[in-house]
Design an enzyme around this catalytic site. Structure first.
Site: not given
Ligand code: NDP
Ligand code: 2IT
Length: 445
Positions: A124, A164
């Site tokens: 990460k 992420d």
């Molecule tokens: P994005 O940046 O696309 O979206 C994040 C969302 O969560 C936004 O709505 C954001 O609001 C909100 N958010 C972020 N930080 C906080 C906080 N501290 N408190 C409240 N709301 C918050 O990220 P992702 O959708 O990619 O990621 C979301 C989650 O999923 C994370 O935990 C990530 O690690 C996990 N994840 C992501 C993957 C991926 O492929 N992208 C894969 C697996 C897991 P705001 O717009 O206000 O910042």
């Molecule tokens: O938390 C996760 O699994 C991710 N943000 C996706 C990682 C990846 O390499 O696609």
């Protein structure tokens, strides 16, 4: 091993990293019994070699903002474990990012990637840079400055970053562009790339879709389906959007979405047209979820809160770590929630997990239910290595199969004597055993 002692030792050696301690504690507590059935593991101190990252890079990132001011941020890449494949994991840009948070994420990624059935190690990275309010030019300059350091440490068979929080297609594009400029190497060093330059179809959708494929598998174990179920979704970013999309496709009702400022509750449900509005608002205009309530009458906006007090059948946290605490969990149970499927990484506090498990509801940790994103990243690596692009149907079918096999692994290792499926235990043991066997085979390194 004595899980408590191992944890105390790590806490002493690496203080001030509470999220890392939390993630390690959860895993150790559930694998201890299985681990101790294999005295050969302890003989080579496998547990410390698995908990402590192989390598940590930390660097200063210097860039110029639109006003000509010179800004500094911290950049990190944690290469946690590459026993079963090249280091693999996303990059997070958020003001809260620090070493401990990225260590927790890299540790979790190692188990998650092991569960996917694909050959990927865990990593990460990220920065405390906040894209919020920054111009596209500032984001590009930051990504380029970040890559000036990171390019030395990544590569298609070495370490493959992706997105992420705060890192989506735009940021991956900028980082890939700078990587290519610096190394003169066009390779699959990033996943989540644009479709025109090696990205995989269904990668943007994969985490959210996979989350719901997993949820459907869980519901099946109780003879339930998604049809007509009311679902609380948190977040409104990549994972939340495609989680919502798949819920709608399968006949569920999305009641809430949120961002870091608050949440919206739509009594009529967020339908396809309204979800399109959210996608445009968030992805194109980088707006706030509050604007949804201004757009559609009858919608409640609650500032500074999370949606867990609303009544529904299912909850799927898709924003960030520790966004459901013990009180929230008790509210969900009191309101009759039957399933919690984590789209985010470690969104439930240990107390919340305990509440869910004591109530014997369906509860899955992110490392199982959100593994669809990194799985399709793995499929993107394969397509890049083959110099081919697969159809959306082919990728989606593989994603579906992977989520089913992760569910099956959780059932195999997590079913308790009374029949309750402890998905945390199942995911941790299944993920652990593959990595442990690979480490044993590779000697003490
Ligand atoms: P994005 O940046 O696309 O979206 C994040 C969302 O969560 C936004 O709505 C954001 O609001 C909100 N958010 C972020 N930080 C906080 C906080 N501290 N408190 C409240 N709301 C918050 O990220 P992702 O959708 O990619 O990621 C979301 C989650 O999923 C994370 O935990 C990530 O690690 C996990 N994840 C992501 C993957 C991926 O492929 N992208 C894969 C697996 C897991 P705001 O717009 O206000 O910042
Ligand atoms: O938390 C996760 O699994 C991710 N943000 C996706 C990682 C990846 O390499 O696609």
């Amino acid at each position: 091993m004595d899980a408590k002692k191992v944890l105390e030792n790590l806490k002493q050696r690496f203080p001030n990293e509470p999220e890392y301690h939390q993630a390690v504690e959860e895993v150790l507590g559930t694998i201890e019994e299985e681990y101790n059935k294999h005295p050969e593991f302890d003989k080579v101190n496998l547990i410390e070699r698995l908990c402590i990252p192989d390598r940590v890079y930390q660097f200063r990132v210097t860039w110029m903002d639109d006003n000509g001011n010179i800004q500094t941020n911290m950049g990190y890449r944690i290469q946690h474990n590459n026993a079963i494949g090249p280091y693999k994991g996303g990059i997070r840009f958020h003001k809260s990012v620090n070493l401990g948070i990225l260590k927790f994420l890299a540790f979790e990624q190692t188990f998650k990637n092991s569960l996917t059935t694909l050959p990927m190690g865990g990593a990460k990275g990220g920065s405390d840079f906040s894209p919020r309010g920054k111009s596209a030019a500032e984001v590009m300059r930051f990504c380029q400055a970040f890559m000036l350091e990171l390019h030395r440490h990544v590569g298609p068979e070495l370490d493959v970053p992706a997105g992420d929080i705060g890192v989506g297609g735009r940021e991956v594009g900028y980082m890939f562009g700078m990587y290519k400029k610096l190394t003169r190497d066009f390779s699959g060093t990033f996943t989540g790339k644009g479709l025109e330059f090696g990205g995989s179809l269904v990668r943007p959708e994969a985490t959210g879709y996979g989350n719901i494929y997993f949820l459907v598998e869980m519901l099946k174990t109780r003879g339930e389906t998604l049809e007509g179920k009311k679902v609380l979704v948190s977040g409104s970013g990549n994972v939340a959007q495609y989680t919502a999309e798949k819920i709608l496709q399968l006949g569920g009702k999305v009641m809430t979405m949120s961002d870091s400022d608050g949440y919206v509750y739509d009594p009529d449900g967020i339908d396809r047209e309204k979800l399109d509005y959210i996608m445009e608002l968030k992805n194109l205009y980088r707006g706030r979820i509050r604007e949804y309530a201004e757009q559609y009458p009858g919608v409640k906006y609650v500032a500074g809160a999370r949606p867990w007090g609303e009544k529904a059948d299912i909850a799927t946290p898709c924003a960030t770590q520790n966004e459901i605490n013990g009180d929230d969990a008790r509210k969900l149970i009191a309101n009759g929630v039957i399933a919690v499927s984590e789209g985010a990484n470690m969104p439930s506090t240990p107390e919340a997990v305990k509440v869910f498990q004591e109530a014997k509801i369906l509860y899955t940790p992110g490392k199982a239910s959100n593994a669809g994103g990194v799985s399709v990243s793995g499929l993107e690596m394969t397509q890049n290595a083959q110099h081919l692009a697969w159809s959306a149907e082919e990728v989606d079918a593989k994603l579906h199969w992977i989520m089913e096999s992760i569910h099956a692994a959780c059932v195999k290792y997590g079913t308790e004597p009374d029949g309750y499926i402890n998905y945390v235990k199942g995911a941790n043991i299944a993920g652990f055993m593959k990595v442990a066997k690979a480490m044993m085979a590779q000697g003490i390194v």
